[in-house]
Design a protein around this motif. Structure first.
Motif, short mmCIF file in Angstrom:
data_model
loop_
_atom_site.label_atom_id
_atom_site.label_comp_id
_atom_site.label_asym_id
_atom_site.label_seq_id
_atom_site.Cartn_x
_atom_site.Cartn_y
_atom_site.Cartn_z
N TRP A 257 -22.33 -34.39 -3.17
CA TRP A 257 -21.67 -33.09 -3.07
C TRP A 257 -20.35 -33.06 -3.87
O TRP A 257 -19.64 -34.06 -3.95
CB TRP A 257 -21.38 -32.73 -1.62
N SER A 258 -20.05 -31.87 -4.37
CA SER A 258 -18.79 -31.63 -5.05
C SER A 258 -18.37 -30.19 -4.81
O SER A 258 -19.21 -29.33 -4.51
CB SER A 258 -18.91 -31.90 -6.56
N GLU A 259 -17.06 -29.94 -4.95
CA GLU A 259 -16.49 -28.60 -4.79
C GLU A 259 -16.90 -27.94 -3.48
O GLU A 259 -17.10 -26.72 -3.40
CB GLU A 259 -16.89 -27.70 -5.97
N ALA A 260 -17.03 -28.75 -2.42
CA ALA A 260 -17.39 -28.21 -1.11
C ALA A 260 -16.16 -27.59 -0.45
O ALA A 260 -15.02 -28.01 -0.68
CB ALA A 260 -17.96 -29.31 -0.22
N GLY A 261 -16.38 -26.60 0.41
CA GLY A 261 -15.29 -25.97 1.13
C GLY A 261 -15.82 -25.06 2.22
O GLY A 261 -17.02 -24.81 2.33
N SER A 262 -14.91 -24.56 3.04
CA SER A 262 -15.26 -23.62 4.10
C SER A 262 -14.12 -22.63 4.27
O SER A 262 -12.96 -22.95 4.00
CB SER A 262 -15.54 -24.35 5.42
N SER A 263 -14.47 -21.42 4.72
CA SER A 263 -13.48 -20.38 4.90
C SER A 263 -13.29 -20.10 6.38
O SER A 263 -14.06 -20.57 7.23
CB SER A 263 -13.93 -19.09 4.19
N GLY A 264 -12.28 -19.30 6.68
CA GLY A 264 -12.03 -18.94 8.07
C GLY A 264 -13.01 -17.93 8.61
O GLY A 264 -12.98 -17.61 9.80
N GLU A 265 -13.89 -17.38 7.77
CA GLU A 265 -14.89 -16.40 8.21
C GLU A 265 -16.25 -17.03 8.45
O GLU A 265 -17.25 -16.33 8.56
CB GLU A 265 -15.02 -15.29 7.17
N GLY A 266 -16.32 -18.35 8.48
CA GLY A 266 -17.58 -19.01 8.77
C GLY A 266 -18.45 -19.29 7.57
O GLY A 266 -19.64 -19.57 7.73
N MET A 267 -17.90 -19.24 6.35
CA MET A 267 -18.68 -19.55 5.15
C MET A 267 -18.47 -21.01 4.77
O MET A 267 -17.35 -21.52 4.80
CB MET A 267 -18.24 -18.65 4.00
N VAL A 268 -19.56 -21.69 4.42
CA VAL A 268 -19.52 -23.08 3.98
C VAL A 268 -20.31 -23.16 2.68
O VAL A 268 -21.40 -22.59 2.57
CB VAL A 268 -20.15 -24.02 5.03
N LEU B 134 -24.39 -28.57 5.97
CA LEU B 134 -23.91 -28.35 7.33
C LEU B 134 -23.62 -29.66 8.05
O LEU B 134 -22.66 -29.76 8.82
CB LEU B 134 -24.94 -27.54 8.13
N LEU B 135 -24.42 -30.68 7.79
CA LEU B 135 -24.14 -31.99 8.38
C LEU B 135 -22.82 -32.55 7.85
O LEU B 135 -22.04 -33.15 8.60
CB LEU B 135 -25.29 -32.95 8.09
N LEU B 136 -22.60 -32.38 6.56
CA LEU B 136 -21.34 -32.85 5.97
C LEU B 136 -20.16 -32.10 6.58
O LEU B 136 -19.13 -32.69 6.91
CB LEU B 136 -21.39 -32.63 4.45
N TRP B 137 -20.31 -30.78 6.75
CA TRP B 137 -19.27 -29.95 7.35
C TRP B 137 -19.05 -30.31 8.81
O TRP B 137 -17.91 -30.37 9.29
CB TRP B 137 -19.67 -28.49 7.20
N ALA B 138 -20.15 -30.61 9.54
CA ALA B 138 -20.02 -30.96 10.96
C ALA B 138 -19.33 -32.29 11.16
O ALA B 138 -18.74 -32.54 12.22
CB ALA B 138 -21.41 -31.00 11.61
N GLY B 139 -19.37 -33.16 10.13
CA GLY B 139 -18.74 -34.47 10.27
C GLY B 139 -17.22 -34.39 10.37
O GLY B 139 -16.59 -35.31 10.89
N ALA B 140 -16.62 -33.31 9.89
CA ALA B 140 -15.17 -33.07 10.02
C ALA B 140 -14.35 -34.26 9.53
O ALA B 140 -13.33 -34.62 10.13
CB ALA B 140 -14.81 -32.74 11.46
N ASP B 141 -14.79 -34.89 8.43
CA ASP B 141 -14.05 -36.04 7.91
C ASP B 141 -13.24 -35.68 6.67
O ASP B 141 -12.76 -36.56 5.95
CB ASP B 141 -15.03 -37.17 7.58
N GLY B 142 -13.10 -34.38 6.41
CA GLY B 142 -12.34 -33.95 5.24
C GLY B 142 -13.17 -33.72 4.01
O GLY B 142 -12.64 -33.28 2.98
N SER B 143 -14.48 -34.00 4.08
CA SER B 143 -15.33 -33.80 2.90
C SER B 143 -15.53 -32.32 2.59
O SER B 143 -15.84 -31.96 1.45
CB SER B 143 -16.70 -34.47 3.13
N VAL B 144 -15.38 -31.47 3.62
CA VAL B 144 -15.49 -30.01 3.43
C VAL B 144 -14.16 -29.40 3.85
O VAL B 144 -13.96 -29.06 5.02
CB VAL B 144 -16.66 -29.43 4.25
N PRO B 145 -13.21 -29.25 2.95
CA PRO B 145 -11.89 -28.72 3.32
C PRO B 145 -11.99 -27.30 3.86
O PRO B 145 -12.81 -26.50 3.43
CB PRO B 145 -11.11 -28.75 1.99
#
Length: 473
Positions: free
Chosen positions: A35-46, A90-101
């Motif tokens: 993965w690269s350029e991953a991110g999430s917003s405050g509106e629930g977008m990943v 979603l698994l990467l985002w659920a890990g909450a290790d900073g991979s998805v800012p």
């Protein structure tokens, strides 16, 4: 969900997988490497870019705040929903290790997809509002009357066929074979009474099905006769029971109950399928009202329904109930916050109380197959008498076996004075039973499931102390 600083668990993400291969492939992509350029917003977008076999990475974006469950878009050619890339993201985002800012601005390609979805949703709302305004109540009433007339003719014909069967003796059903039942079911389809057609097809599977089949056939014929007579004399029934009879025939009715807003906990979700349709059942529990509700969604054969709410999430939303005594079905209305994991558990009952709840529901709806019940402080244990398994009340006054003992000792048969519910044979032969036994390890657990005449079907369980919900189906 990101607004509240809470993310899904890996089990909740994998519950979205359309099949086992997707679950396995998605798990492999749930790491930062591809993965690269991953991110999430405050509106629930990943979102993120996933390196594949081609020169260009796959563009993957997921809206976890969608009221009907996560919506996603991926540039990969897969026809599965969600695809393995969406699951991995979603698994990467659920890990909450900073991979998805978090709190990032959407890239242009993700923003275009999000804007398109918003425009389509707005257009649908306008179309629905225009359709409702343009609807002709008188025409709708006439259509409903014509369908009721056809259903009445079908019920009358079915009554005559049941009378002929009983006059000729149940042995004739074994000799006639399944063709007789299929032809009768087709007649009920022509009468636009799919509920009657489904029950007739079930009758056809009973003859020659094993010892005692004539008794089972007679019981089911009696229930079908009761449903027929209920419809033919519906004008004499109380309004709630008449609505239940109508729903059992399969006649459409709107969810016209007053919307109830609550924080609804997703208790369980599972699919059942036939050659024509996939039906998804989602059980919800109102954490404030204490009410249990059932959402039904459908998909064409071989395709999963659109609504997907992983177990353990809670959503602040409105539900509108359908009419009928003891009917728990509802429609999901406006959603006010994004779904988020919740530590809340449903209120539980003992074995005796659970059986009483099922009996009370059965008195209001004689055609009921099962009733949702949460059992508190029960222990899964082998049933030596039947060779199956059961859920038995834990006895606080008896000394619990030490945890260092092997599972075969900790799951020893319980004392005869403890009340127990048998686990249905189908559930006892599946992998969910072993997840339940492993979660318990001989200690009490809380179990949500469906209590019916064949026993109890466990769907979700919680450990005695703190812990997340474990889906068993």
């Amino acid at each position: 969900m990101t607004q509240q600083g809470v993310r899904w668990t890996a089990d909740q993400v994998l519950a979205l997988a359309p099949d086992a291969p997707s679950c396995k492939a998605g798990s492999k992509l749930g790491v930062a490497g591809p993965w690269s350029e991953a991110g999430s917003s405050g509106e629930g977008m990943v979102w993120g870019l996933c390196k594949g076999s081609g020169s260009k990475p796959y563009q993957t974006v997921v809206d976890v705040a969608d009221a009907a469950g996560p919506a996603c878009k991926c540039s990969c050619p897969s026809r599965k929903f969600p695809c393995k890339h969406a699951l991995g993201l979603l698994l990467l985002w659920a890990g909450a290790d900073g991979s998805v800012p978090a709190a990032q601005a959407l890239p242009d390609w993700a923003e275009q997809w999000a804007q398109g979805r918003r425009k389509r949703a707005e257009a649908k709302r306008e179309a629905d509002a225009g359709g409702a305004a343009a609807a002709d109540p008188e025409a709708a009433r006439r259509r409903a009357e014509r369908r009721a007339e056809r259903a009445t003719a079908g019920a009358s014909e079915l009554e005559q066929r049941l009378t002929d069967l009983l006059r000729g003796g149940l042995a004739s059903a074994e000799q006639a074979g399944y063709g007789m039942w299929e032809e009768t079911a087709a007649r009920m389809v022509d009468a636009q009474a799919p509920g009657l057609a489904a029950r007739v097809r079930e009758l056809g599977s009973i003859p020659s099905s094993g010892p005692g089949w004539p008794v089972r056939l007679l019981e089911e014929c009696a229930l079908l006769h009761l449903l027929d007579r209920g419809w033919l004399r519906r004008d004499l029934l109380p309004a709630g029971l008449a609505a239940t009879v109508r729903s059992r025939l399969g006649l459409p009715a709107p969810a016209d109950g007053r919307p109830t807003r609550d924080r609804w906990l997703v208790l369980a979700q599972y699919d059942s399928a036939d050659s024509r349709l996939t039906t998804r059942r989602t059980w919800l529990y109102g954490t404030e009202s204490g009410h249990t509700a059932l959402l039904l969604s459908y998909g064409a054969a071989g395709r999963a329904p659109a609504l997907s709410l992983p177990v353990g999430l809670a959503l602040d939303a409105e539900l509108s109930a359908y009419a009928g005594d003891g009917q728990l079905r509802a429609d999901l209305g406006e959603q006010f916050t994004v779904p988020a994991p919740s530590p809340v558990r449903p209120k539980g009952a003992g074995v005796a109380e659970a059986a009483g709840l099922y009996g009370d529901a059965l008195s209001r709806d004689p055609w009921l197959e099962s009733w949702p019940v949460t059992l508190s402080r029960v222990i899964p244990t082998p049933d030596q008498a039947s060779g199956g398994w059961q859920l038995a009340d834990a006895a606080d006054d008896l000394e619990q076996p030490p945890p260092e003992q092997p599972p075969s000792k900790r799951l020893a048969p319980l004392a005869p004075e403890r009340l127990a519910l048998p686990i249905t044979p189908k559930a006892a032969s599946g992998p969910g039973l072993w997840r339940l036994a492993a979660l318990s390890g001989g200690a009490p657990v809380t179990v949500f499931g469906e209590c019916g005449h064949l026993g109890f079907t466990p769907l979700t369980a919680w450990p005695e102390g703190p812990g997340e919900a474990v889906a068993l189906c």
